[in-house]
Each structure stands twice: as structure tokens, then as C-alpha cells.
Motif scaffolding. Structure first.
Motif, PDB file in Angstrom:
ATOM      1  N   UNK A   1      79.732   6.194   0.976  1.00 41.27           N
ATOM      2  CA  UNK A   1      78.345   5.803   0.810  1.00 41.27           C
ATOM      3  C   UNK A   1      77.985   6.033  -0.661  1.00 41.27           C
ATOM      4  N   UNK A   2      77.764   4.929  -1.380  1.00 39.77           N
ATOM      5  CA  UNK A   2      77.493   5.036  -2.816  1.00 39.77           C
ATOM      6  C   UNK A   2      76.181   4.400  -3.239  1.00 39.77           C
ATOM      7  N   UNK A   3      75.651   3.505  -2.434  1.00 38.90           N
ATOM      8  CA  UNK A   3      74.447   2.780  -2.838  1.00 38.90           C
ATOM      9  C   UNK A   3      73.368   2.867  -1.754  1.00 38.90           C
ATOM     10  N   UNK A   4      72.174   2.452  -2.129  1.00 34.42           N
ATOM     11  CA  UNK A   4      71.048   2.402  -1.199  1.00 34.42           C
ATOM     12  C   UNK A   4      71.401   1.519  -0.008  1.00 34.42           C
ATOM     13  N   UNK A   5      72.004   0.387  -0.277  1.00 35.87           N
ATOM     14  CA  UNK A   5      72.411  -0.528   0.793  1.00 35.87           C
ATOM     15  C   UNK A   5      73.405   0.153   1.738  1.00 35.87           C
ATOM     16  N   UNK A   6      74.379   0.873   1.177  1.00 36.75           N
ATOM     17  CA  UNK A   6      75.354   1.592   2.004  1.00 36.75           C
ATOM     18  C   UNK A   6      74.662   2.595   2.924  1.00 36.75           C
ATOM     19  N   UNK A   7      73.653   3.288   2.374  1.00 32.18           N
ATOM     20  CA  UNK A   7      72.905   4.269   3.159  1.00 32.18           C
ATOM     21  C   UNK A   7      72.169   3.589   4.313  1.00 32.18           C
ATOM     22  N   UNK A   8      71.538   2.461   4.026  1.00 29.14           N
ATOM     23  CA  UNK A   8      70.830   1.729   5.093  1.00 29.14           C
ATOM     24  C   UNK A   8      71.797   1.276   6.181  1.00 29.14           C
ATOM     25  N   UNK A   9      72.975   0.836   5.778  1.00 26.72           N
ATOM     26  CA  UNK A   9      73.981   0.420   6.759  1.00 26.72           C
ATOM     27  C   UNK A   9      74.458   1.606   7.588  1.00 26.72           C
ATOM     28  N   UNK A  10      74.576   2.764   6.966  1.00 30.58           N
ATOM     29  CA  UNK A  10      75.016   3.972   7.675  1.00 30.58           C
ATOM     30  C   UNK A  10      74.012   4.372   8.749  1.00 30.58           C
ATOM     31  N   UNK A  11      72.718   4.350   8.422  1.00 33.82           N
ATOM     32  CA  UNK A  11      71.731   4.779   9.430  1.00 33.82           C
ATOM     33  C   UNK A  11      71.529   3.729  10.516  1.00 33.82           C
ATOM     34  N   UNK A  12      71.894   2.482  10.234  1.00 34.17           N
ATOM     35  CA  UNK A  12      71.827   1.448  11.271  1.00 34.17           C
ATOM     36  C   UNK A  12      72.764   1.773  12.424  1.00 34.17           C
ATOM     37  N   UNK A  13      73.840   2.483  12.133  1.00 34.89           N
ATOM     38  CA  UNK A  13      74.793   2.868  13.174  1.00 34.89           C
ATOM     39  C   UNK A  13      74.137   3.768  14.221  1.00 34.89           C
ATOM     40  N   UNK A  14      73.032   4.410  13.833  1.00 33.61           N
ATOM     41  CA  UNK A  14      72.312   5.292  14.741  1.00 33.61           C
ATOM     42  C   UNK A  14      71.062   4.622  15.308  1.00 33.61           C
ATOM     43  N   UNK A  29      60.449   7.456   4.430  1.00 39.37           N
ATOM     44  CA  UNK A  29      60.936   7.381   5.810  1.00 39.37           C
ATOM     45  C   UNK A  29      62.442   7.636   5.878  1.00 39.37           C
ATOM     46  N   UNK A  30      63.146   7.088   4.913  1.00 37.56           N
ATOM     47  CA  UNK A  30      64.594   7.263   4.864  1.00 37.56           C
ATOM     48  C   UNK A  30      64.948   8.736   4.666  1.00 37.56           C
ATOM     49  N   UNK A  31      64.206   9.420   3.820  1.00 37.98           N
ATOM     50  CA  UNK A  31      64.456  10.838   3.584  1.00 37.98           C
ATOM     51  C   UNK A  31      64.255  11.643   4.870  1.00 37.98           C
ATOM     52  N   UNK A  32      63.193  11.340   5.595  1.00 40.57           N
ATOM     53  CA  UNK A  32      62.944  12.026   6.862  1.00 40.57           C
ATOM     54  C   UNK A  32      64.037  11.730   7.879  1.00 40.57           C
ATOM     55  N   UNK A  33      64.497  10.505   7.928  1.00 38.64           N
ATOM     56  CA  UNK A  33      65.546  10.129   8.868  1.00 38.64           C
ATOM     57  C   UNK A  33      66.854  10.838   8.544  1.00 38.64           C
ATOM     58  N   UNK A  34      67.181  10.929   7.266  1.00 36.69           N
ATOM     59  CA  UNK A  34      68.412  11.613   6.854  1.00 36.69           C
ATOM     60  C   UNK A  34      68.332  13.090   7.223  1.00 36.69           C
ATOM     61  N   UNK A  35      67.176  13.703   7.002  1.00 29.70           N
ATOM     62  CA  UNK A  35      66.998  15.117   7.386  1.00 29.70           C
ATOM     63  C   UNK A  35      67.175  15.289   8.896  1.00 29.70           C
TER      64      UNK A  35
END
Length: 63
Positions: A1-14, A29-35
């Protein structure tokens, strides 16, 4: 995971999709979701660190 797009794709798995139309709100929202993913044991410490670094980089680019 290196980019913003990669991060969005990672959380889509959940089953999480984040898009409000406002990049600043999306990042908050992304910060809260990652936490949440970290506290529930779905993100490792390394993934959490990478995700937070990406989010902070994106926030700095907004300002």
C-alpha cells in the motif's frame, strides 16, 4: 500500500467505501476507518502505519 488509491482499495476489501465529494471529509472518515480496522485486529501495525502516513501526506497536500 503506497498511495491513497491503494488505501481506498484496501478498505474496500472490508466493505467500506468512502466518498463525500469533499477530500478533507474523506480523509477524516478514512482516518477513523483505519483506526477502527486496527482496533478490531484487521490491520497490522505495519498496515496502520502506512495508512496513517498516506492520510497525513494527503492532508498536507490539501494545505
Amino acid at each position: 500500500m503506497n498511495t491513497y488509491y491503494d488505501l481506498l482499495q484496501q478498505i474496500k476489501q472490508y466493505g467500506t467505501f468512502i466518498y463525500t465529494g469533499n477530500r478533507e471529509y474523506d480523509l477524516a472518515l478514512l482516518m477513523e476507518e483505519v483506526r477502527s480496522l486496527k482496533s478490531n485486529g484487521l490491520f497490522s501495525a505495519k498496515e496502520y502505519s502506512q495508512a496513517m502516513a498516506i492520510i497525513l501526506k494527503e492532508k498536507n497536500q490539501l494545505n
